[in-house]
Design a protein around this motif. Structure first.
Motif, mmCIF file in Angstrom:
data_model
loop_
_atom_site.group_PDB
_atom_site.id
_atom_site.type_symbol
_atom_site.label_atom_id
_atom_site.label_comp_id
_atom_site.label_asym_id
_atom_site.label_seq_id
_atom_site.Cartn_x
_atom_site.Cartn_y
_atom_site.Cartn_z
ATOM 1 N N ALA A 23 36.347 102.492 27.314
ATOM 2 C CA ALA A 23 36.743 101.082 27.197
ATOM 3 C C ALA A 23 36.560 100.648 25.747
ATOM 4 O O ALA A 23 35.507 100.882 25.160
ATOM 5 C CB ALA A 23 35.896 100.212 28.123
ATOM 6 N N ASP A 24 37.585 100.009 25.222
ATOM 7 C CA ASP A 24 37.620 99.654 23.793
ATOM 8 C C ASP A 24 37.432 98.149 23.633
ATOM 9 O O ASP A 24 38.350 97.376 23.895
ATOM 10 C CB ASP A 24 38.975 100.099 23.223
ATOM 11 N N ALA A 25 36.248 97.739 23.182
ATOM 12 C CA ALA A 25 35.965 96.297 23.102
ATOM 13 C C ALA A 25 36.575 95.649 21.861
ATOM 14 O O ALA A 25 36.943 94.479 21.897
ATOM 15 C CB ALA A 25 34.455 96.057 23.117
ATOM 16 N N ASN A 26 36.680 96.377 20.750
ATOM 17 C CA ASN A 26 37.119 95.700 19.519
ATOM 18 C C ASN A 26 38.574 95.967 19.160
ATOM 19 O O ASN A 26 39.046 95.534 18.117
ATOM 20 C CB ASN A 26 36.195 96.059 18.346
ATOM 21 N N GLY A 27 39.285 96.675 20.023
ATOM 22 C CA GLY A 27 40.729 96.775 19.855
ATOM 23 C C GLY A 27 41.207 97.726 18.781
ATOM 24 O O GLY A 27 42.361 97.663 18.367
ATOM 25 N N ASP A 28 40.355 98.665 18.339
ATOM 26 C CA ASP A 28 40.824 99.631 17.334
ATOM 27 C C ASP A 28 41.422 100.879 17.983
ATOM 28 O O ASP A 28 41.793 101.827 17.285
ATOM 29 C CB ASP A 28 39.692 100.015 16.365
ATOM 30 N N GLY A 29 41.486 100.869 19.309
ATOM 31 C CA GLY A 29 42.116 102.010 19.993
ATOM 32 C C GLY A 29 41.138 103.095 20.404
ATOM 33 O O GLY A 29 41.525 104.088 21.027
ATOM 34 N N ILE A 30 39.862 102.913 20.026
ATOM 35 C CA ILE A 30 38.836 103.912 20.364
ATOM 36 C C ILE A 30 37.756 103.225 21.205
ATOM 37 O O ILE A 30 37.247 102.163 20.824
ATOM 38 C CB ILE A 30 38.214 104.512 19.082
ATOM 39 N N GLY A 31 37.439 103.814 22.314
ATOM 40 C CA GLY A 31 36.402 103.257 23.174
ATOM 41 C C GLY A 31 35.079 103.151 22.428
ATOM 42 O O GLY A 31 34.840 103.869 21.452
ATOM 43 N N ASP A 32 34.199 102.238 22.858
ATOM 44 C CA ASP A 32 32.967 101.987 22.120
ATOM 45 C C ASP A 32 31.847 101.560 23.064
ATOM 46 O O ASP A 32 32.078 101.350 24.261
ATOM 47 C CB ASP A 32 33.211 100.934 21.022
ATOM 48 N N LEU A 33 30.630 101.447 22.506
ATOM 49 C CA LEU A 33 29.472 101.109 23.342
ATOM 50 C C LEU A 33 29.593 99.703 23.952
ATOM 51 O O LEU A 33 29.283 99.533 25.141
ATOM 52 C CB LEU A 33 28.160 101.252 22.553
ATOM 53 N N PRO A 76 29.710 103.922 13.426
ATOM 54 C CA PRO A 76 30.271 102.560 13.481
ATOM 55 C C PRO A 76 31.507 102.461 14.375
ATOM 56 O O PRO A 76 31.782 101.372 14.893
ATOM 57 C CB PRO A 76 30.625 102.246 12.030
ATOM 58 N N ILE A 77 32.242 103.537 14.593
ATOM 59 C CA ILE A 77 33.395 103.380 15.505
ATOM 60 C C ILE A 77 32.929 103.088 16.928
ATOM 61 O O ILE A 77 33.678 102.509 17.710
ATOM 62 C CB ILE A 77 34.387 104.584 15.499
ATOM 63 N N PHE A 78 31.696 103.475 17.240
ATOM 64 C CA PHE A 78 31.191 103.228 18.600
ATOM 65 C C PHE A 78 30.286 102.006 18.685
ATOM 66 O O PHE A 78 30.015 101.519 19.771
ATOM 67 C CB PHE A 78 30.428 104.452 19.114
HETATM 68 CA CA CA Z 1 36.745 100.323 19.618
#
Ligand code: CA
Ligand code: NOJ
Length: 538
Positions: A23-33, A76-78
């Motif tokens: 699930a990607d909370a900040n919309g950069d296309g990569i799932g994150d914590l 930082p991506i996560f």
């Molecule tokens: Ca993300």
């Protein structure tokens, strides 16, 4: 946490989260914590006991985070360390345990130690924390191949070579060096202090190499599923490391555990990793790669239970993870040996899902601990048509596309909506791998509360598993016609699986609890279609 039972892990259902695809909370296309945190209630409602997160540490992402540049920093991506702390706290509040991935066989080539080793030059003590050697003329120091293709050695500008069993960006640590062992004991404590409930140990069988790094002496290429006897896998010395880790885990309250990713030649050799003073669990890859037929399944279930009983450890069961072809696709193939990284073939998706659902119900009825991989509860298929340009598996690019097909099981989860990214991130936003147009019907929202959906089947199965499938009750086989597997757990529960190509009509032994596909029960006789598993209360 204190109200949870001791030895929770002996029959726990543990759900693998692949952070970049959840699930990607900040919309950069990569799932994150933060994305994972927002979806924890979904996992509580699904009914799992714990989550295992694949690596989210600082990493250049040469192997999707299995190349760690700093073991105590979140990439930082996560997110941040505070996100990790918050995730663990939220999970605990929901009654979920958290396992994190530990990658001790190798670091990233951007790890401070490796950069120092390069800078200091040949002969420096700092090189001794990795395996640096002079070559043999223009050739590498020995004949070992990398699992990801090509030689396991890369030459540096000063002429020496370093060992990497995986990508060149993943230099192997030298575990004969005391600083390496000290460092990992400290890393364990760092995460235990932060509150995690345990670790999944990456390449747990690889840390110790045979002294002198001898040639294998034959043309070979190693594969995750077929490492056999070798000078760098499953060496006896590796067990000393896990004994020392066990004493650390035992110092902490709350039943902290470790599970080994150990690809060893026999079930007995895998069981060595879960002797009472070593790790708690080891993945059962032999079961994962067992063909879908009744004699093979029964034999492997028996052999797995026997091997682990011999050391007093629970058996683990798993059908999918981030390295293998999803079981919706894989179980349709007879050659179960080549499941990791090999090019998957197209299968009939309806038949594949039907068989996968039956396999999942069978798995969840077995005694021991079950590992689920994100998306299997949605019946996600393997994505087999990703264009080469979007693929990121390092092995795909090193092996010029003959190998390294692990991206197809890593496509981001569809949560809701009718178009990509299906709620994985914000509407219209990117996803690091493209999701198929056909996934709208597979989303969580599309299946939520729908009778007969795969999500509903998993939720029902996990709830029933707590109530009706006696925790650690032993398995007893019942007589059955060819192609039917029938076993009881304790005196109240039976699982029946039709693995034959034709319907079978056994006696209905009691009340129908759950079936992976519709069955009929008439006058005490059940008609069970092919590729169907049924749970009964006796
Ligand atoms: Ca993300
Ligand atoms: C096993 C991991 O599961 C896999 O994804 C990774 O590529 C290798 N170990 C190397 O760390």
């Amino acid at each position: 946490m204190s109200d949870l039972p001791p030895a929770w892990w002996r029959d726990a259902v543990i759900y693998q989260i692949y952070p970049r695809s959840f699930a990607d909370a900040n919309g950069d296309g990569i799932g994150d914590l933060p994305g994972i945190r927002s979806r924890l209630p979904y996992l509580r409602d699904l009914g799992v006991d714990a989550v295992w997160l694949s690596p989210f540490y600082l990493s250049p992402q040469a192997d999707a985070g299995y190349d760690v540049a700093d073991y105590r920093t979140v990439d930082p991506i996560f997110g941040s360390l505070d996100d990790a702390r918050g995730l663990v706290a939220d999970a605990h509040d929901l009654g979920l345990r958290v396992l994190v991935d530990l990658v001790p066989n190798h670091s990233s080539d951007q790890h401070a130690w490796f950069r120092q080793a390069l800078a200091e030059g040949p002969g420096s003590p700092l090189r001794a924390r990795y395996h640096f050697r002079d070559g043999r003329g223009a050739l590498p120091p020995n004949d070992w191949p990398s699992i990801f293709g090509g030689p396991a050695w890369t030459q540096v500008p000063d002429g020496q070579w370093y060992l990497h069993l995986f990508a060149p960006e993943q230099p192997d640590f030298n575990w004969a060096h005391p600083a390496v062992a000290d460092e990992f004991r400290t890393i364990l404590r760092f995460w235990l202090d932060l509150g995690v409930d345990g670790f999944r140990i990456d390449v747990a069988h690889g840390l110790v190499k045979e002294e002198g790094l001898p040639d294998i002496g034959q043309e070979t290429s190693w594969h995750l599923l077929d490492v056999g006897e070798s000078p760098c896998f499953d060496r006896p010395g590796v067990h000393e490391i896990y004994r020392s880790w066990r004493t650390i885990l035992d110092e902490y309250p709350g039943d902290r555990i470790a599970v080994a990713e150990a690809w060893a030649p026999t079930l007995a050799r895998v069981a060595d990793y879960v002797r009472p003073d070593e790790l708690h669990q080891a993945f059962n890859f032999s079961y994962l790669s067992t063909a879908w037929n009744a004699p093979a399944q029964r034999a492997m279930i028996d052999a797995s239970l026997a091997a682990n009983d011999a050391v007093g450890a629970p058996t683990t069961w798993t059908l999918s993870n981030h390295d293998v072809v999803r079981h919706t696709n894989r179980l349709m193939r007879d050659d179960q040996g080549e499941v990791a990284g090999k090019k998957p073939t197209a299968v009939d998706p309806v038949a594949g899902l039907r068989r996968a659902r039956a396999a999942s119900l069978l798995l969840l009825a077995l005694p021991g601990s079950a590992y689920l991989y994100q998306g299997e509860e949605l019946g996600l298929p393997e994505v087999i048509d990703l264009p080469p340009s979007v693929r990121q598996d390092p092995a795909f690019h090193r092996a010029t596309g003959q190998d390294g097909y692990r991206d197809g099981c890593r496509v981001p989860i569809p949560w809701s909506g009718t178009t990509a990214p299906y709620g994985f991130g914000p509407d219209g936003g990117p996803s690091w791998l493209p999701q198929p147009d056909s996934w709208a019907d597979l989303s969580v929202a599309a299946q939520d509360g729908v009778a007969g959906s795969t999500l509903t089947m998993y939720r029902d199965a996990l709830a029933l598993r707590r109530k009706a499938v006696a925790g650690q009750a032993p398995l007893t086989w019942q007589d059955a016609p060819e192609g039917l597997l029938v076993f009881d757990r304790g005196t109240d529960f039976r699982c029946t699986v039709n693995m034959s190509p034709a319907p079978l009509s056994p006696e209905a032994p009691g009340e129908l609890l759950l079936a992976s596909a519709p069955i009929t029960v008439d006058g005490g006789t059940a008609v069970i279609p092919p590729d169907t598993a049924v749970w009964w209360s006796l």
